[in-house]
Design an enzyme around this catalytic site. Sequence first.
Site, PDB file in Angstrom:
ATOM      1  CG  HIS A 267      42.971  66.487   1.286  1.00  0.00           C
ATOM      2  ND1 HIS A 267      42.074  66.521   0.515  1.00  0.00           N
ATOM      3  CD2 HIS A 267      42.955  65.446   2.116  1.00  0.00           C
ATOM      4  CE1 HIS A 267      41.133  65.339   0.492  1.00  0.00           C
ATOM      5  NE2 HIS A 267      41.580  64.670   1.499  1.00  0.00           N
ATOM      6  CD  GLU A 268      45.622  63.927   4.306  1.00  0.00           C
ATOM      7  OE1 GLU A 268      44.755  63.706   5.419  1.00  0.00           O
ATOM      8  OE2 GLU A 268      45.220  63.439   3.078  1.00  0.00           O
ATOM      9  CG  HIS A 271      40.975  65.011   6.783  1.00  0.00           C
ATOM     10  ND1 HIS A 271      39.790  64.723   6.534  1.00  0.00           N
ATOM     11  CD2 HIS A 271      41.610  64.383   5.505  1.00  0.00           C
ATOM     12  CE1 HIS A 271      39.388  64.013   5.553  1.00  0.00           C
ATOM     13  NE2 HIS A 271      40.741  63.892   4.777  1.00  0.00           N
ATOM     14  CD  GLU A 296      38.257  63.477   1.994  1.00  0.00           C
ATOM     15  OE1 GLU A 296      38.940  63.754   1.235  1.00  0.00           O
ATOM     16  OE2 GLU A 296      38.330  62.783   2.745  1.00  0.00           O
TER      17      GLU A 296
END
Length: 500
Positions: A267-268, A271, A296
Amino acid sequence: MTGETTTDPPAAYDALIDRYGRLTNLQYASMYLNWDQQVMMPEGGSPGRSRQLSAISATRHDLLVDDDVARWLDALEDASLTDRQAAAVREIRREHDRAANVPSELVEDIARTAAENQRIWQEAKADDDFETFAPRLERIRDLQRKQAEHIDPETPPYEVMYEESHPFLPIGTMEDIFETLRSEIPPLVEEIRASGTNLADPFDGEYPDADQRALSEAALDYLGYDRSRGRLDTAPHPFMAGNQFDARVTTRFKPTDPMDALTATIHELGHATYQLGLPKDEYGSPLGNSRMSIHESQSRFWENHVGRTEPFWEGFLPELTDHLEGHDDLTVREAFEAANRIRPENRIRVEADELTYHMHIILRCEIDRAFVEGDLAVEEIPAVWNEKMDDYLGVRPDTDAEGCLQDIHWTSRFACFQSYTLGSVVAAQLDAAVRDDLDVDGLVREGEFEPIHDWMTEHVHRHGQRYETPELIERATGEPLTADYFVEYAREKFERLYDL
């Protein structure tokens, strides 16, 4: 760019961009100080750090709102500019106008309070002590309300706060998306509950942090993370901090659930791909900045549309079996199912499954808004939180630490949780668009992620803030923002997984 003039920009434009470059450097200096505070600053450093962050915020604010900036913006009002230059001026004008009437002392107070709140929140969460954090929550709410009233006294404070994170995307649009998901997700979750189908749950016992970290490091390398411009660390609440030259990711380890750290890391990484994909030659200009309302979508795309897919596990499974003992016989299907189990009983947002996650977001937004608007007293938050968890997910937190104290966001801001659900909706729309151009499953299966990175950079990252959010989404996907792709994707995926 085709169709744009190549005449030299007016002197006022050069001066404005030079000033904005200084503002950008201060912003990132503050970001990395915040990263240090959450990752590696010694516990006793908090009082000094709060003052440092406060000073940077006040200095940045003063440089943004001074008379020179106002004069340059006025001079450029009717100037002959290229589309890109006009977009940069539009973004700086918006930021300047929102800040112009806010006292510097208030900006400094907000930054200092937010920095202090981080330490107090961490301690309150560790001690399951909402009463200690409650006065701090009230204080940051009151300060943010004052700031909103200075920015736009004619608009409700909550909407002003929302516009900070979601410029150009009307709050009514977000409410329509929420209404769609309220009507679509709970019935699908109930169908899954009623199906009696149990997906694989192969992880039991405890897994050492060192092994989980090695697995997360392997995932970053596998997915093409540029180690020369990033690093992996741990933090109480996973996050990414960075720009196009240095985008750092964090994760955290849950001893009994290695899938949690792995998906948080991916997920990160999403980003970070956005930050690292921004144009380097536009650093210091709005054209080199990301859109918070788009961020996001990148993390949710890589986490869900890549990392939770069966093709991903066809390629990545050997890494998991190499780094986690006791899983030599784990199959691709079992790993895929483990990554996609629906767990309505989960009380923690960042550990939530792909469907019930959005009910976590919706209940936060409802509490967030009621608290900011004065319809909910701070001491009522724990009980209301637990009631909404019961209503939306059929579960009640055992402690405030796993309830209303679980998120870091309320240490500093409000009206920002919407970004997470918006991100999933945009991610599904982007996923449909990229699949029109690329064999995504084939590329993921073979571990060939560069074409996917390149597609996202071409259609999203390289534009920075050139386009307003709705236009950027339409340019990238060919359609206006819609929740339809997410609903279709979720229903198709989970009906197949749970044999509905």
